[in-house]
Design a protein around this motif. Sequence first.
Motif, short mmCIF file in Angstrom:
data_model
loop_
_atom_site.label_atom_id
_atom_site.label_comp_id
_atom_site.label_asym_id
_atom_site.label_seq_id
_atom_site.Cartn_x
_atom_site.Cartn_y
_atom_site.Cartn_z
N ALA A 128 31.44 2.98 29.12
CA ALA A 128 32.85 3.35 29.03
C ALA A 128 33.18 3.85 27.63
O ALA A 128 33.89 4.85 27.46
CB ALA A 128 33.73 2.15 29.40
N VAL A 158 39.15 1.37 29.71
CA VAL A 158 39.13 0.37 30.78
C VAL A 158 39.60 -0.96 30.20
O VAL A 158 39.32 -1.29 29.04
CB VAL A 158 37.73 0.22 31.40
N PHE A 180 30.87 6.13 35.05
CA PHE A 180 31.68 6.60 33.92
C PHE A 180 31.40 8.07 33.59
O PHE A 180 32.29 8.79 33.15
CB PHE A 180 31.42 5.70 32.72
#
Length: 645
Positions: free
Chosen positions: A548, A555, A579
């Motif tokens: 991420a 997130v 991702f």
Amino acid sequence: MSPRTRVTLVPLGDRAAFDERCLFAATREPDLRLGELLAELPALSVQPVPPELLDIRVARLNIDLADPAPDRALYWPPGVAVRSGVVAAPAPVAVEPESVPASGGGVRAVDAHPETIDEATAVLVAHDEDISKAAAYLDSGLSVVVRCDKLLVEHLSAEIAKRSGRRGRFVRLAETGGARDPMGLTGGRRQQLVAELQNAVAGADARLDVVVVPHLDLLAGGSDAGLSVEARELTDVLYEGSDCVLLGFVDPSLVIPEVLANRFAVRLAVDILPREVRTRTGARVPVGRALVTAEEAELFAGFDAVALYKHVAGMNAVRLRHALRFAHHQHRHAPSTFETLLTELRTFKAATSSAFEVPNVAFEQIGGYHEVRAELQRVLRLVTAADSLPPRLRQELVPRGFVFHGPPGTGKTLFAKAIATAFDATILVVAGPEVTDMYVGESERKVREIFAEARRNAPAVVVFDEFDSIAGRRTGREDGGSRAGNAIVAQLLTEMDGFRPEVPVLIIGTTNRLDIIDDALLRPSRFRPIRIDLPDEAARREIARVHAAHFEVEVSEAVLDRIAVATSRMNGDEIRSIFRDARANEVVGDPPRRADARALGELVGLLRRNAQERDSDRQAGAAGRRPRGAMIEITVPRDEGGTSE
């Protein structure tokens, strides 16, 4: 039983300690060799000491101790470190070993960094003891074949012949016309060389001359495929003059047939730089001081001649001088640090290699797998601490390789790259099937070249992807495929057993099928298996966090928790794809879609559905039914042009 060799020595330090070591060597240190003893307790000899005597165990020698006398000439044994203040008065008259004649032009290092040093001098300084050893064998009437890089042959051949005290009859390449053969020599040139070699052997005086063959490997054909026509012709020429003293050179990437190698009584390898070299005063200094100029050392603050060794041990002296000139040129206007020099050396090695590269994957970029990471970092600490280990334990403790095994997509190659980054090493990733070749002997040659290139680029990490394709369990079947596979495994075993801790190289194999790897390769002293399994929930959460951040997808902690649970039985590559695809949809989606929790959830659902479909297809295939989505063969009539689509 043959009588023991008698040696008379004059200790330069504590005579009582020297006498005690010799007296109790048989019971306390049965493997102690004379060279090791003299490295710890220096002594001079009343007779010239041949280099081969240093390899004999002390327990197998009769060692007499004598007192120094002003009217007695004493000799420095090869490799003795002379320190000031240890010679008792009256001082002896010390002369050089007989293997290096006073007028022989032996080149020695200076005690400090040299002001200037050219390539030829660097070779002679770095391999002074190798040259003396080869010259001593030639002087004894024994033929010698030297295995070394081609870049060194020009400098070594002339110096060895000169120090041997014999007249050198050189078989040199001449520029002629003619079509080239596969090994790079033209037909006319090769025939000319063979004719010159035949004349040199026939006309050589066995007592006075040495016939020097700088390119023995090229004349022999350089092939693994049995005894070629070229090798047969060369063998006839060399064995016709069996009393002729020969000095031949072979590159590590090429081989000569065993029947040809057996013509030489002695085989020497000049393949890595020594850790220390002998100076004109007899002292020993690090090679990082002897081959680095004062200006180069001053340019990089914190220069450490000892620490430099593990980064250059696998390079030959000529390549080292090239690399240092490159680093000096890059920073000549802006002085830098020793760490910068190491980075430049690593970049230079990768740039001059056909396949090695500088990795950029850190352990911090790998989520989860804390136990695997801790184990690998422990191993790295052991490798980097090799210099501080006792020499007799260094070979035993430093690992040679690993086999990373586990399901696909779990980051096995990623771990290998992280090791190379932490190791400050270059890396080569080789697909196992790339090594196999249809021609006999070619696969083994490729393996040899990979290992030789790794040593030249050390510190280095070599990754064999799909390791099971070249390291499968050997069989007793007589078909060609099995014999070829057995030969590759045998070559891998040979290379692994030939490792030297001074040249930091790690070999890593990655496979999904550890069960078919040959048992001999999985011995603890060769490849150590490390399982990299599917990540657990905590590891999946860390992997999601890492990716991420990498793809700049925001997130929350709650979303990471949900993803970790929802991706059960998924590998790291699948989690990464969530991702990656979410970020791609933000940038190039039609229409663009924000990578929020809902979008991430849909991508997770898509992965789970695809996995379920694959499982369903496998079950259908196992039951004998055509799985959904399987290809159906369709015959299309040819058009008028004779083609089909």
